[in-house]
Enzyme design. Structure first.
Site, PDB file in Angstrom:
ATOM      1  N   HIS A   1      -1.329   0.840  11.010  1.00 26.58           N
ATOM      2  CA  HIS A   1      -0.775   1.679   9.947  1.00 26.58           C
ATOM      3  C   HIS A   1      -1.211   1.125   8.589  1.00 26.58           C
ATOM      4  O   HIS A   1      -1.149  -0.081   8.363  1.00 26.58           O
ATOM      5  CB  HIS A   1       0.755   1.684  10.059  1.00 26.58           C
ATOM      6  CG  HIS A   1       1.400   2.582   9.060  1.00 26.58           C
ATOM      7  ND1 HIS A   1       1.398   3.957   9.198  1.00 26.58           N
ATOM      8  CD2 HIS A   1       2.047   2.321   7.905  1.00 26.58           C
ATOM      9  CE1 HIS A   1       2.019   4.491   8.157  1.00 26.58           C
ATOM     10  NE2 HIS A   1       2.424   3.522   7.360  1.00 26.58           N
TER      11      HIS A   1
ATOM     12  N   ASP B   1       6.545   4.600  13.193  1.00 30.87           N
ATOM     13  CA  ASP B   1       6.073   3.384  12.506  1.00 30.87           C
ATOM     14  C   ASP B   1       7.138   2.284  12.439  1.00 30.87           C
ATOM     15  O   ASP B   1       7.215   1.535  11.453  1.00 30.87           O
ATOM     16  CB  ASP B   1       5.582   3.729  11.082  1.00 30.87           C
ATOM     17  CG  ASP B   1       4.429   4.723  11.100  1.00 30.87           C
ATOM     18  OD1 ASP B   1       3.632   4.684  12.045  1.00 30.87           O
ATOM     19  OD2 ASP B   1       4.331   5.544  10.179  1.00 30.87           O
TER      20      ASP B   1
ATOM     21  N   ASN C   1      -0.277   0.457  17.454  1.00 31.67           N
ATOM     22  CA  ASN C   1      -0.747   1.352  16.392  1.00 31.67           C
ATOM     23  C   ASN C   1      -1.149   0.521  15.183  1.00 31.67           C
ATOM     24  O   ASN C   1      -0.608  -0.558  14.957  1.00 31.67           O
ATOM     25  CB  ASN C   1       0.378   2.309  15.989  1.00 31.67           C
ATOM     26  CG  ASN C   1      -0.034   3.287  14.903  1.00 31.67           C
ATOM     27  OD1 ASN C   1      -1.166   3.805  14.936  1.00 31.67           O
ATOM     28  ND2 ASN C   1       0.831   3.540  13.945  1.00 31.67           N
TER      29      ASN C   1
ATOM     30  N   SER D   1      -0.744  -2.940   8.823  1.00 31.51           N
ATOM     31  CA  SER D   1       0.107  -3.562   9.837  1.00 31.51           C
ATOM     32  C   SER D   1      -0.308  -3.054  11.215  1.00 31.51           C
ATOM     33  O   SER D   1      -0.628  -1.876  11.369  1.00 31.51           O
ATOM     34  CB  SER D   1       1.566  -3.154   9.645  1.00 31.51           C
ATOM     35  OG  SER D   1       1.967  -3.257   8.301  1.00 31.51           O
TER      36      SER D   1
HETATM   37  C1  GAR Z   1      -6.613   4.295   9.073  1.00 32.11           C
HETATM   38  O1  GAR Z   1      -6.447   3.868   7.745  1.00 32.11           O
HETATM   39  C2  GAR Z   1      -5.321   4.142   9.851  1.00 32.11           C
HETATM   40  O2  GAR Z   1      -4.584   3.004   9.486  1.00 32.11           O
HETATM   41  C3  GAR Z   1      -4.617   5.396   9.468  1.00 32.11           C
HETATM   42  O3  GAR Z   1      -5.599   6.392   9.459  1.00 32.11           O
HETATM   43  C4  GAR Z   1      -6.864   5.796   9.143  1.00 32.11           C
HETATM   44  C5  GAR Z   1      -7.854   6.162  10.223  1.00 32.11           C
HETATM   45  O4  GAR Z   1      -9.141   5.740   9.916  1.00 32.11           O
HETATM   46  N1  GAR Z   1      -3.558   5.697  10.376  1.00 32.11           N
HETATM   47  C6  GAR Z   1      -2.452   6.333  10.033  1.00 32.11           C
HETATM   48  O5  GAR Z   1      -2.232   6.730   8.920  1.00 32.11           O
HETATM   49  C7  GAR Z   1      -1.465   6.525  11.167  1.00 32.11           C
HETATM   50  N2  GAR Z   1      -0.242   7.045  10.681  1.00 32.11           N
HETATM   51  P1  GAR Z   1     -10.274   5.672  11.040  1.00 32.11           P
HETATM   52  O6  GAR Z   1     -10.249   7.035  11.764  1.00 32.11           O
HETATM   53  O7  GAR Z   1     -11.531   5.482  10.281  1.00 32.11           O
HETATM   54  O8  GAR Z   1      -9.949   4.535  11.959  1.00 32.11           O
END
Ligand code: GAR
Length: 193
Positions: free
Chosen positions: A114, A150, A112, A141
Site C-alpha cells: 500500500h 488496509d 498487500n 507498507s
Molecule cells: C502501487 O503504488 C501500489 O502500492 C498501489 O498501486 C500501485 C500499483 O503500481 N496499490 C494500491 O493503491 C492498493 N490499494 P504497479 O501496478 O506499478 O505495481
C-alpha cells in the site's frame, strides 16, 4: 495452515489491476536463489492491465476475471488457485476489494502493498492526502490482508521524504521505487530469511 517453505518454493499468485511494476519486481526477485517464492500465476480483474505483458515476457500463466460478478469471479479464482496449488497471494496494485469469504479461504496467506505509511491513509489518493496535510514523510507498507481495508498486520514499512515541490505524481514515483525493494524484503521477513 501456516506458511512454510520446506525445501520447495512457495507457489505464489500475484494479483494486479494496472501497470504491474511491483509484479515485475516480484518476478525478478522470485528468480533469485534466495527467494522462497515461485510465481505460478498472474490474476487480473482488468483485461487491459499493462502488467499482463509480464506474463508473456516471463512465461507465467495469466488469467482475467470479471469482477462485475464478484461472487462468481472469486469462486472461479479460488478454483484456479487450488488447481495450481497456490499457497501465497501477493496483491500488487490490485484495486478490487476481496470478500471476507475469499480472504477466509486464504487466511494469513494474502499480502498487500500500500502506498502510504499505514495506518495513515488507508484507501485511495494516498499521495494527494499526504501532500495536502503537509506531511514531511509518506512511504509504503506491506501488510497481511484481513477483512478490513488496509488494516491487517503490518510486515514492513519504508519512509519517503516529501519535498515542497512534490506533486502526487512525483511522490508516487519516488514511493514506487521503494515499493519494489520493500515487497521482496517483506517476503523474506515472513519466511524468516
Ligand atoms: C502501487 O503504488 C501500489 O502500492 C498501489 O498501486 C500501485 C500499483 O503500481 N496499490 C494500491 O493503491 C492498493 N490499494 P504497479 O501496478 O506499478 O505495481
Amino acid at each position: 495452515m501456516a506458511l512454510s517453505t520446506g525445501s520447495k518454493k512457495i507457489k505464489t499468485a500475484v494479483f494486479i489491476t494496472g501497470t504491474g511494476s511491483n509484479l515485475k519486481s516480484l518476478i525478478k526477485f522470485s528468480k533469485l536463489k534466495k527467494s522462497p517464492i515461485s510465481i505460478k500465476i498472474i490474476i487480473s480483474n482488468n483485461p487491459k492491465a499493462k502488467g499482463l505483458r509480464f506474463g508473456k515476457i516471463y512465461k507465467i500463466k495469466k488469467k482475467i476475471f470479471n469482477f462485475k460478478k464478484k461472487t462468481t469471479a472469486e469462486k472461479e479464482i479460488l478454483f484456479e488457485l487450488k488447481k495450481n496449488k497456490i499457497n501465497l497471494i501477493c496483491l500488487a496494485g490490485f484495486m478490487k476489494i476481496l470478500s471476507k469469504n475469499f480472504i477466509h479461504n486464504f487466511n494469513g496467506k494474502i499480502m498487500n502493498i500500500h502506498p502510504s505509511l499505514l495506518p495513515k491513509y488507508k484507501g485511495l489518493k494516498t499521495h494527494e492526502r499526504a501532500i495536502k496535510n503537509k506531511d514531511k514523510y509518506s512511504g509504503c507498507s506491506v501488510h497481511f490482508v484481513n477483512s478490513k481495508l488496509d488494516s491487517g498486520k503490518i510486515i514492513l514499512k519504508k519512509k519517503v521524504r516529501i519535498n515542497k515541490k512534490d506533486t502526487p505524481q512525483t511522490l508516487a514515483k519516488k514511493i514506487l521505487v521503494q515499493e519494489h525493494k520493500l515487497y521482496p524484503k517483506a517476503i523474506l521477513k515472513i519466511f524468516n530469511l
